[in-house]
Write a protein that holds these residues in place. Structure first.
Motif, PDB file in Angstrom:
ATOM      1  N   GLY A   6     -38.281 116.789  -9.821  1.00  0.00           N
ATOM      2  CA  GLY A   6     -37.633 116.892  -8.871  1.00  0.00           C
ATOM      3  C   GLY A   6     -35.935 115.954  -8.840  1.00  0.00           C
ATOM      4  N   LEU A   7     -35.171 115.836  -7.659  1.00  0.00           N
ATOM      5  CA  LEU A   7     -33.769 115.527  -7.631  1.00  0.00           C
ATOM      6  C   LEU A   7     -33.354 113.700  -7.636  1.00  0.00           C
ATOM      7  N   LYS A   8     -33.160 113.034  -8.388  1.00  0.00           N
ATOM      8  CA  LYS A   8     -33.485 111.348  -7.983  1.00  0.00           C
ATOM      9  C   LYS A   8     -32.067 110.764  -7.849  1.00  0.00           C
ATOM     10  N   GLU A   9     -32.031 110.445  -7.042  1.00  0.00           N
ATOM     11  CA  GLU A   9     -30.144 109.787  -6.935  1.00  0.00           C
ATOM     12  C   GLU A   9     -29.847 108.366  -7.811  1.00  0.00           C
ATOM     13  N   ARG A  17     -24.707 109.210  -8.597  1.00  0.00           N
ATOM     14  CA  ARG A  17     -24.887 110.720  -9.438  1.00  0.00           C
ATOM     15  C   ARG A  17     -26.253 110.864  -9.398  1.00  0.00           C
ATOM     16  N   ILE A  18     -26.654 112.079  -8.961  1.00  0.00           N
ATOM     17  CA  ILE A  18     -28.036 113.171  -8.604  1.00  0.00           C
ATOM     18  C   ILE A  18     -28.473 113.179 -10.289  1.00  0.00           C
ATOM     19  N   VAL A  19     -29.615 113.540 -10.702  1.00  0.00           N
ATOM     20  CA  VAL A  19     -30.187 113.850 -11.824  1.00  0.00           C
ATOM     21  C   VAL A  19     -31.319 114.172 -11.178  1.00  0.00           C
ATOM     22  N   LYS A  20     -31.345 115.401 -12.181  1.00  0.00           N
ATOM     23  CA  LYS A  20     -32.648 116.688 -12.200  1.00  0.00           C
ATOM     24  C   LYS A  20     -33.485 116.087 -13.393  1.00  0.00           C
ATOM     25  N   LEU A  31     -28.665 101.372 -13.867  1.00  0.00           N
ATOM     26  CA  LEU A  31     -28.435 101.650 -13.112  1.00  0.00           C
ATOM     27  C   LEU A  31     -29.737 101.361 -11.610  1.00  0.00           C
ATOM     28  N   ALA A  32     -29.232 102.026 -10.676  1.00  0.00           N
ATOM     29  CA  ALA A  32     -30.582 101.314  -9.222  1.00  0.00           C
ATOM     30  C   ALA A  32     -30.689 102.685  -8.460  1.00  0.00           C
ATOM     31  N   ASP A  33     -31.900 103.113  -8.364  1.00  0.00           N
ATOM     32  CA  ASP A  33     -32.194 104.072  -7.624  1.00  0.00           C
ATOM     33  C   ASP A  33     -32.232 103.973  -6.198  1.00  0.00           C
ATOM     34  N   GLU A  34     -33.055 104.649  -5.137  1.00  0.00           N
ATOM     35  CA  GLU A  34     -32.925 104.492  -3.649  1.00  0.00           C
ATOM     36  C   GLU A  34     -34.231 103.376  -2.918  1.00  0.00           C
ATOM     37  N   ASP A  35     -34.832 103.042  -4.320  1.00  0.00           N
ATOM     38  CA  ASP A  35     -35.779 101.367  -3.646  1.00  0.00           C
ATOM     39  C   ASP A  35     -35.785 100.330  -4.631  1.00  0.00           C
ATOM     40  N   ASP A  36     -34.191 100.750  -5.209  1.00  0.00           N
ATOM     41  CA  ASP A  36     -33.027  99.248  -6.225  1.00  0.00           C
ATOM     42  C   ASP A  36     -34.277  99.005  -7.048  1.00  0.00           C
ATOM     43  N   GLU A  37     -34.990  99.667  -7.599  1.00  0.00           N
ATOM     44  CA  GLU A  37     -35.680  99.719  -9.111  1.00  0.00           C
ATOM     45  C   GLU A  37     -34.280  99.881 -10.108  1.00  0.00           C
ATOM     46  N   ARG A  38     -34.365  98.930 -10.679  1.00  0.00           N
ATOM     47  CA  ARG A  38     -32.940  98.614 -11.962  1.00  0.00           C
ATOM     48  C   ARG A  38     -33.875  99.395 -13.160  1.00  0.00           C
ATOM     49  N   ARG A  39     -32.933 100.010 -13.826  1.00  0.00           N
ATOM     50  CA  ARG A  39     -33.511 100.615 -15.333  1.00  0.00           C
ATOM     51  C   ARG A  39     -31.924 100.465 -15.863  1.00  0.00           C
ATOM     52  N   THR A  40     -31.947 100.455 -17.208  1.00  0.00           N
ATOM     53  CA  THR A  40     -30.985 100.122 -17.809  1.00  0.00           C
ATOM     54  C   THR A  40     -30.679 101.076 -19.584  1.00  0.00           C
ATOM     55  N   VAL A  41     -29.995 102.418 -19.300  1.00  0.00           N
ATOM     56  CA  VAL A  41     -29.840 103.049 -20.889  1.00  0.00           C
ATOM     57  C   VAL A  41     -28.416 103.220 -21.015  1.00  0.00           C
ATOM     58  N   THR A  42     -29.055 103.105 -22.448  1.00  0.00           N
ATOM     59  CA  THR A  42     -27.609 103.335 -23.249  1.00  0.00           C
ATOM     60  C   THR A  42     -27.588 105.219 -23.788  1.00  0.00           C
ATOM     61  N   ILE A  43     -26.334 105.584 -23.891  1.00  0.00           N
ATOM     62  CA  ILE A  43     -26.049 106.867 -24.060  1.00  0.00           C
ATOM     63  C   ILE A  43     -25.286 106.987 -25.405  1.00  0.00           C
ATOM     64  N   VAL A  44     -26.628 107.897 -26.053  1.00  0.00           N
ATOM     65  CA  VAL A  44     -26.825 107.780 -27.528  1.00  0.00           C
ATOM     66  C   VAL A  44     -26.223 109.311 -27.967  1.00  0.00           C
ATOM     67  N   GLY A  45     -26.328 109.434 -29.121  1.00  0.00           N
ATOM     68  CA  GLY A  45     -26.729 110.998 -30.155  1.00  0.00           C
ATOM     69  C   GLY A  45     -28.208 111.649 -29.939  1.00  0.00           C
ATOM     70  N   ASP A  46     -27.816 112.797 -29.748  1.00  0.00           N
ATOM     71  CA  ASP A  46     -29.329 113.442 -29.605  1.00  0.00           C
ATOM     72  C   ASP A  46     -29.952 112.790 -30.707  1.00  0.00           C
ATOM     73  N   ASP A  47     -29.739 112.790 -31.752  1.00  0.00           N
ATOM     74  CA  ASP A  47     -30.448 112.540 -33.457  1.00  0.00           C
ATOM     75  C   ASP A  47     -31.246 110.749 -32.534  1.00  0.00           C
ATOM     76  N   GLU A  48     -30.537 110.479 -31.872  1.00  0.00           N
ATOM     77  CA  GLU A  48     -31.480 108.799 -31.550  1.00  0.00           C
ATOM     78  C   GLU A  48     -32.116 108.280 -30.671  1.00  0.00           C
ATOM     79  N   GLN A  49     -31.982 109.482 -29.697  1.00  0.00           N
ATOM     80  CA  GLN A  49     -32.758 109.331 -28.555  1.00  0.00           C
ATOM     81  C   GLN A  49     -34.344 108.944 -28.818  1.00  0.00           C
ATOM     82  N   ASP A  50     -34.108 107.921 -27.384  1.00  0.00           N
ATOM     83  CA  ASP A  50     -35.626 107.392 -27.494  1.00  0.00           C
ATOM     84  C   ASP A  50     -36.645 106.580 -26.210  1.00  0.00           C
TER      85      ASP A  50
END
Length: 160
Positions: A148-151, A141-144, A97-116
């Motif tokens: 606040g809100l983050k795009e 995508r806008i995330v609440k 992902l990249a935000d409006e300031d081009d800050e990058r972030r990588t996330v992996t979508i896993v089960g709720d029992d695995e989140q970290d």
């Protein structure tokens, strides 16, 4: 009426739940049982710290064993490697992902029992995962969030 499928979990997440269950049942619980048996043989139990602590710890272990057992039965193992549509974000996707300031972030979508969050693992029912479901590269995508809100823009999608 068909029952609703349980919450998803990756094969690695299920293996971690099982490993924790096996460790508690095969190692920790027998050690505590031994301590409690030894402490019970020492007479007055009302002031016996080993006995009181041991009984308390055994209740905690039994409670966790029950929880893990229920989770393992309820969860549905979903292997991200078997995802047929790799062009969109679904369970198990690693998303850049990249935000409006081009800050990058990588996330992996896993089960709720695995989140970290510290390791970039976000739970399936988290706000960011909900916002990303079904997204393609280039989608905004806008995330609440609590602040606040983050795009975010989806820069890449991978299924390992």
């Amino acid at each position: 009426m068909a029952s609703k499928p349980g919450p998803p979990i990756t094969p690695a997440g299920m293996a971690a739940l099982k490993a924790r269950y096996d460790h508690l049942l095969g190692t920790e619980r027998p050690e505590i049982v031994e301590i409690v048996s030894w402490a019970a043989g020492n007479g007055d139990r009302s002031e016996n710290g080993d006995y009181i602590y041991g009984r308390k710890r055994m209740r905690e272990i039994d409670r966790e064993l029950g929880y893990l057992s229920r989770r393992m039965k309820a969860c549905r193992v979903v292997d991200p490697a078997n995802q047929p549509d790799r062009s969109r974000v679904f369970f198990g996707a690693t998303v850049e992902l990249a935000d409006e300031d081009d800050e990058r972030r990588t996330v992996t979508i896993v089960g709720d029992d695995e989140q970290d969050a510290g390791k970039g693992l976000v739970g399936w029912s988290s706000p960011i995962a909900k916002a990303l479901k079904g997204a393609s590269v280039g989608d905004l995508r806008i995330v609440k969030l609590p602040g606040g809100l983050k795009e975010w823009e989806v820069m890449g999608i991978d299924y390992d």
